[in-house]
Design a protein around this motif. Structure first.
Motif, PDB file in Angstrom:
ATOM      1  N   MET A 164      18.201   2.165  43.214  1.00 11.02           N
ATOM      2  CA  MET A 164      17.745   1.131  42.294  1.00 11.02           C
ATOM      3  C   MET A 164      16.669   1.644  41.342  1.00 11.02           C
ATOM      4  SD  MET A 164      18.207  -1.832  41.110  1.00 11.02           S
ATOM      5  CE  MET A 164      19.436  -2.399  42.306  1.00 11.02           C
ATOM      6  N   ALA A 165      15.747   2.468  41.825  1.00  9.31           N
ATOM      7  CA  ALA A 165      14.682   2.972  40.954  1.00  9.31           C
ATOM      8  C   ALA A 165      15.264   3.771  39.797  1.00  9.31           C
ATOM      9  CB  ALA A 165      13.703   3.830  41.751  1.00  9.31           C
ATOM     10  N   ARG A 166      16.303   4.547  40.059  1.00 16.41           N
ATOM     11  CA  ARG A 166      16.934   5.337  38.995  1.00 16.41           C
ATOM     12  C   ARG A 166      17.688   4.431  38.019  1.00 16.41           C
ATOM     13  NH1 ARG A 166      19.785  10.590  41.094  1.00 16.41           N
ATOM     14  NH2 ARG A 166      17.592  10.948  41.624  1.00 16.41           N
ATOM     15  N   ARG A 167      18.337   3.395  38.546  1.00 15.21           N
ATOM     16  CA  ARG A 167      19.024   2.428  37.685  1.00 15.21           C
ATOM     17  C   ARG A 167      18.039   1.760  36.731  1.00 15.21           C
ATOM     18  NH1 ARG A 167      23.955   0.231  39.758  1.00 15.21           N
ATOM     19  NH2 ARG A 167      24.605   1.358  41.621  1.00 15.21           N
ATOM     20  N   GLU A 168      16.947   1.259  37.295  1.00 16.34           N
ATOM     21  CA  GLU A 168      15.966   0.551  36.475  1.00 16.34           C
ATOM     22  C   GLU A 168      15.362   1.456  35.411  1.00 16.34           C
ATOM     23  OE1 GLU A 168      14.564  -2.751  39.836  1.00 16.34           O
ATOM     24  OE2 GLU A 168      13.454  -0.852  39.599  1.00 16.34           O
ATOM     25  N   ALA A 169      15.093   2.716  35.790  1.00 15.17           N
ATOM     26  CA  ALA A 169      14.550   3.674  34.817  1.00 15.17           C
ATOM     27  C   ALA A 169      15.555   3.933  33.700  1.00 15.17           C
ATOM     28  CB  ALA A 169      14.181   4.981  35.518  1.00 15.17           C
ATOM     29  N   ALA A 170      16.835   4.051  34.057  1.00 16.82           N
ATOM     30  CA  ALA A 170      17.870   4.292  33.055  1.00 16.82           C
ATOM     31  C   ALA A 170      17.963   3.132  32.075  1.00 16.82           C
ATOM     32  CB  ALA A 170      19.218   4.525  33.734  1.00 16.82           C
ATOM     33  N   TRP A 171      17.953   1.909  32.587  1.00 16.13           N
ATOM     34  CA  TRP A 171      18.089   0.746  31.706  1.00 16.13           C
ATOM     35  C   TRP A 171      16.852   0.533  30.843  1.00 16.13           C
ATOM     36  CZ3 TRP A 171      22.143  -1.499  29.906  1.00 16.13           C
ATOM     37  CH2 TRP A 171      23.345  -1.406  30.617  1.00 16.13           C
ATOM     38  N   GLU A 172      15.671   0.781  31.393  1.00 15.29           N
ATOM     39  CA  GLU A 172      14.459   0.647  30.586  1.00 15.29           C
ATOM     40  C   GLU A 172      14.444   1.679  29.456  1.00 15.29           C
ATOM     41  OE1 GLU A 172      12.098  -1.559  30.460  1.00 15.29           O
ATOM     42  OE2 GLU A 172      12.911  -2.745  32.116  1.00 15.29           O
ATOM     43  N   THR A 173      14.886   2.897  29.759  1.00 19.82           N
ATOM     44  CA  THR A 173      14.942   3.942  28.735  1.00 19.82           C
ATOM     45  C   THR A 173      15.973   3.601  27.667  1.00 19.82           C
ATOM     46  OG1 THR A 173      14.287   5.603  30.375  1.00 19.82           O
ATOM     47  CG2 THR A 173      15.242   6.409  28.329  1.00 19.82           C
ATOM     48  N   LEU A 174      17.131   3.112  28.097  1.00 12.63           N
ATOM     49  CA  LEU A 174      18.162   2.709  27.146  1.00 12.63           C
ATOM     50  C   LEU A 174      17.653   1.614  26.208  1.00 12.63           C
ATOM     51  CD1 LEU A 174      21.232   2.692  29.531  1.00 12.63           C
ATOM     52  CD2 LEU A 174      21.116   3.971  27.387  1.00 12.63           C
ATOM     53  N   ALA A 175      16.970   0.631  26.782  1.00 14.14           N
ATOM     54  CA  ALA A 175      16.470  -0.489  25.973  1.00 14.14           C
ATOM     55  C   ALA A 175      15.481  -0.020  24.915  1.00 14.14           C
ATOM     56  CB  ALA A 175      15.814  -1.526  26.881  1.00 14.14           C
ATOM     57  N   LYS A 176      14.707   1.014  25.234  1.00 13.27           N
ATOM     58  CA  LYS A 176      13.661   1.484  24.331  1.00 13.27           C
ATOM     59  C   LYS A 176      14.171   2.487  23.297  1.00 13.27           C
ATOM     60  CE  LYS A 176      10.013   0.960  27.824  1.00 13.27           C
ATOM     61  NZ  LYS A 176       9.097   1.693  28.732  1.00 13.27           N
ATOM     62  N   THR A 177      15.180   3.270  23.672  1.00 11.34           N
ATOM     63  CA  THR A 177      15.524   4.420  22.836  1.00 11.34           C
ATOM     64  C   THR A 177      16.880   4.355  22.144  1.00 11.34           C
ATOM     65  OG1 THR A 177      16.497   5.639  24.703  1.00 11.34           O
ATOM     66  CG2 THR A 177      14.130   5.915  24.317  1.00 11.34           C
ATOM     67  N   LEU A 178      17.811   3.566  22.650  1.00 11.51           N
ATOM     68  CA  LEU A 178      19.158   3.608  22.088  1.00 11.51           C
ATOM     69  C   LEU A 178      19.181   3.018  20.685  1.00 11.51           C
ATOM     70  CD1 LEU A 178      21.995   4.530  22.857  1.00 11.51           C
ATOM     71  CD2 LEU A 178      22.478   2.183  23.580  1.00 11.51           C
ATOM     72  N   ASN A 179      19.783   3.747  19.770  1.00 11.30           N
ATOM     73  CA  ASN A 179      19.889   3.330  18.378  1.00 11.30           C
ATOM     74  C   ASN A 179      20.861   2.157  18.265  1.00 11.30           C
ATOM     75  OD1 ASN A 179      21.123   3.334  15.617  1.00 11.30           O
ATOM     76  ND2 ASN A 179      19.648   4.984  15.290  1.00 11.30           N
ATOM     77  N   ARG A 180      20.347   0.982  17.860  1.00 10.96           N
ATOM     78  CA  ARG A 180      21.185  -0.223  17.813  1.00 10.96           C
ATOM     79  C   ARG A 180      22.284  -0.118  16.764  1.00 10.96           C
ATOM     80  NH1 ARG A 180      17.857  -0.924  21.505  1.00 10.96           N
ATOM     81  NH2 ARG A 180      17.283  -2.962  22.358  1.00 10.96           N
ATOM     82  N   THR A 181      22.008   0.566  15.662  1.00  4.20           N
ATOM     83  CA  THR A 181      23.031   0.735  14.632  1.00  4.20           C
ATOM     84  C   THR A 181      24.188   1.555  15.165  1.00  4.20           C
ATOM     85  OG1 THR A 181      21.360   0.612  12.880  1.00  4.20           O
ATOM     86  CG2 THR A 181      23.492   1.576  12.304  1.00  4.20           C
ATOM     87  N   ARG A 182      23.864   2.646  15.864  1.00  2.32           N
ATOM     88  CA  ARG A 182      24.913   3.470  16.458  1.00  2.32           C
ATOM     89  C   ARG A 182      25.637   2.709  17.567  1.00  2.32           C
ATOM     90  NH1 ARG A 182      21.480   9.155  16.839  1.00  2.32           N
ATOM     91  NH2 ARG A 182      21.689   9.735  14.633  1.00  2.32           N
ATOM     92  N   LEU A 183      24.902   1.903  18.325  1.00  2.00           N
ATOM     93  CA  LEU A 183      25.529   1.109  19.382  1.00  2.00           C
ATOM     94  C   LEU A 183      26.564   0.159  18.785  1.00  2.00           C
ATOM     95  CD1 LEU A 183      25.593   0.388  22.399  1.00  2.00           C
ATOM     96  CD2 LEU A 183      23.820  -1.325  21.943  1.00  2.00           C
ATOM     97  N   ALA A 184      26.206  -0.485  17.687  1.00  2.00           N
ATOM     98  CA  ALA A 184      27.142  -1.399  17.022  1.00  2.00           C
ATOM     99  C   ALA A 184      28.379  -0.654  16.532  1.00  2.00           C
ATOM    100  CB  ALA A 184      26.448  -2.099  15.865  1.00  2.00           C
ATOM    101  N   ALA A 185      28.178   0.595  16.086  1.00  2.00           N
ATOM    102  CA  ALA A 185      29.294   1.373  15.543  1.00  2.00           C
ATOM    103  C   ALA A 185      30.308   1.758  16.608  1.00  2.00           C
ATOM    104  CB  ALA A 185      28.762   2.629  14.853  1.00  2.00           C
ATOM    105  N   ILE A 186      29.883   1.843  17.860  1.00  2.00           N
ATOM    106  CA  ILE A 186      30.811   2.266  18.920  1.00  2.00           C
ATOM    107  C   ILE A 186      31.404   1.088  19.680  1.00  2.00           C
ATOM    108  CG2 ILE A 186      29.527   4.418  19.216  1.00  2.00           C
ATOM    109  CD1 ILE A 186      28.473   3.339  21.865  1.00  2.00           C
ATOM    110  N   THR A 187      31.063  -0.148  19.266  1.00  2.00           N
ATOM    111  CA  THR A 187      31.426  -1.329  20.039  1.00  2.00           C
ATOM    112  C   THR A 187      32.495  -2.179  19.362  1.00  2.00           C
ATOM    113  OG1 THR A 187      29.188  -1.438  20.952  1.00  2.00           O
ATOM    114  CG2 THR A 187      30.527  -3.416  21.137  1.00  2.00           C
ATOM    115  N   THR A 188      33.493  -2.571  20.152  1.00  2.00           N
ATOM    116  CA  THR A 188      34.511  -3.526  19.729  1.00  2.00           C
ATOM    117  C   THR A 188      34.506  -4.679  20.729  1.00  2.00           C
ATOM    118  OG1 THR A 188      35.896  -1.781  18.782  1.00  2.00           O
ATOM    119  CG2 THR A 188      36.954  -3.895  19.246  1.00  2.00           C
ATOM    120  N   GLU A 189      34.503  -5.910  20.231  1.00  2.00           N
ATOM    121  CA  GLU A 189      34.485  -7.078  21.122  1.00  2.00           C
ATOM    122  C   GLU A 189      35.878  -7.669  21.249  1.00  2.00           C
ATOM    123  OE1 GLU A 189      32.613 -11.547  20.997  1.00  2.00           O
ATOM    124  OE2 GLU A 189      31.215  -9.874  20.639  1.00  2.00           O
TER     125      GLU A 189
END
Length: 332
Positions: A279-304
C-alpha cells in the motif's frame, strides 16, 4: 438495480453480457460499497472479457481490474460515506467482482484515497496501466539514484509504446528530462509518440526477433510491457550498470535470454507487479502521478467509451488497435 458487465461460463461457452444486478448480489466478502464513476479497459480486461486467457477464476464475474468512485457504505474504520477512492488490482475482476459496473463492494484494505488533484476520470485515464508505468519509473529512479545516473545521460527505451503503460511511461520519463526511445509496431503513430515526449521512434521488429545474447550497449534504462524476445533483446543492449523494469507479456511469457548482460554488464532486471504491490508504494505512486503527470498529454492518450462499448473494445485492445488509454464511463 445497477448495470454491470457479467462474465459467465454456461455449457454453451464463455460469454460476457451487459446486464442489470441488484445491490444485494454484490459480494458479501467486501466491507466497503462504492458507487463507481469511471473504470478502464486494460489488456488484462480484454483477456477476461474475451476469454482468450484464463484470467477469470470464478463465475459469474464482473470484470474490471480498477475503478474510481465514492463510498456509499462502509464497515471499515478507514473509510466513510462520501470518501473518494480508487482501486487497482488485488484480484479484482479476476477472483472478486470488479469495476466494470456502476457499483462495487470490496475490501477497504484494497482502496487508495483519490488524490485531491485528480478527478475520478483523470484517475482512470491513468488507470492500472499508468499506475504500473509509474511503478516502473520509480524502480528505475531508485536504481539510477544509487548508480548516480542523471537525466539526459543516455537513452531510455519504452517498448509497447502505443499501449497504456508505454504511453504514460513516455510522458513520465520525458517529463523527468530523459531521452526516450519508443518502440512500436505502428510506425504511423510516430508523431503521436513524439507529442508525448519520445525523442526517437523505432519499429518493434528491431527488438522482437531472436537476437544475440550480448549486443551493442545503448539503454541506461528500459520500461518493457512486451516480454519474450523483446525483453531479451532489451536486456542484451542495456548499458553497463543499467536497469530494465519488466511489467508485461504482450509478446509472450517466455524470456529467451542469456545471463550474459547480468553478469558481464551488471544489468539489473526489475520485475514490477501492480496487482499486489504494498500500500505504501501504491500511495506514493498515485501521489507522484497526481503532482507530475502532464494533463495535456494525459488527455491526448485517452479515449472515453461507455460501458456497453467495452465488450467490443476488448477485442480491439488485444489486437493492438487501441492507442493509449480507454476510460469507461460506467454510467453511460
Amino acid at each position: 438495480m445497477f448495470k454491470a458487465l457479467v462474465i459467465t461460463k454456461p455449457e454453451t461457452g464463455y460469454r460476457c453480457d451487459l446486464t442489470e444486478l441488484d445491490e444485494a448480489q454484490l459480494p458479501a466478502s467486501g466491507d466497503v460499497t462504492v458507487r463507481v464513476a469511471y473504470s478502464t479497459l486494460n489488456y488484462k480486461d480484454g483477456l477476461a472479457i474475451t476469454g482468450k486467457s484464463p484470467v477469470v477464476r470464478s463465475f459469474p464475474m464482473v470484470p474490471g481490474i480498477d475503478f474510481a468512485g465514492s463510498v456509499t457504505q462502509s464497515d471499515h474504520p478507514k473509510w466513510k460515506v462520501g470518501d473518494r477512492v480508487l482501486l487497482n488490482g488485488f484480484g479484482v475482476g479476476e477472483t472478486h467482482w470488479g469495476g466494470l459496473a456502476q457499483m462495487a463492494r470490496v475490501k477497504g484494505d484494497w482502496l487508495v484515497a483519490l488524490p485531491e488533484m485528480l478527478s475520478e476520470r483523470d484517475a482512470m485515464a491513468v488507470g492500472t496501466a499508468g499506475y504500473t508505468a509509474m511503478l516502473c519509473v520509480m524502480a528505475l529512479q531508485r536504481h539510477w539514484l544509487e548508480a548516480g545516473v542523471a537525466p539526459g545521460s543516455g537513452e531510455v527505451l519504452v517498448t509497447g509504446a502505443n499501449g497504456g503503460v508505454g504511453s504514460v511511461a513516455i510522458s513520465l520519463l520525458a517529463g523527468l528530462g530523459h531521452t526516450v526511445v519508443a518502440s512500436t509496431g505502428r510506425p504511423q503513430e510516430a508523431d503521436y509518440l513524439k507529442s508525448l515526449g519520445a525523442a526517437t521512434v523505432i519499429d518493434r521488429s528491431e527488438l522482437s526477433a531472436p537476437g544475440k545474447p550480448l549486443q551493442k550497449e545503448r539503454w541506461i534504462g528500459v520500461v518493457d510491457s512486451v516480454g519474450s524476445h523483446t525483453l531479451a533483446n532489451a536486456c542484451a543492449s542495456t548499458r553497463y550498470g543499467g536497469a530494465v523494469a519488466a511489467c508485461g507479456l504482450a509478446q509472450g511469457m517466455d524470456l529467451p535470454a542469456s545471463v550474459a548482460p547480468f553478469i558481464l554488464r551488471g544489468v539489473t532486471l526489475y520485475g514490477v507487479d501492480s496487482v499486489m504491490a504494498p500500500m505504501a508504494r501504491r500511495e506514493a505512486a498515485w501521489e507522484t502521478l497526481a503532482k507530475t503527470l502532464n494533463r495535456t498529454r494525459l488527455a491526448a492518450i485517452t479515449t472515453e467509451i461507455g460501458l456497453a462499448e467495452a465488450i467490443a473494445s476488448a477485442s480491439d485492445i488485444l489486437a493492438g488497435r487501441v492507442r493509449g488509454r480507454l476510460v469507461v464511463d460506467v454510467n453511460c
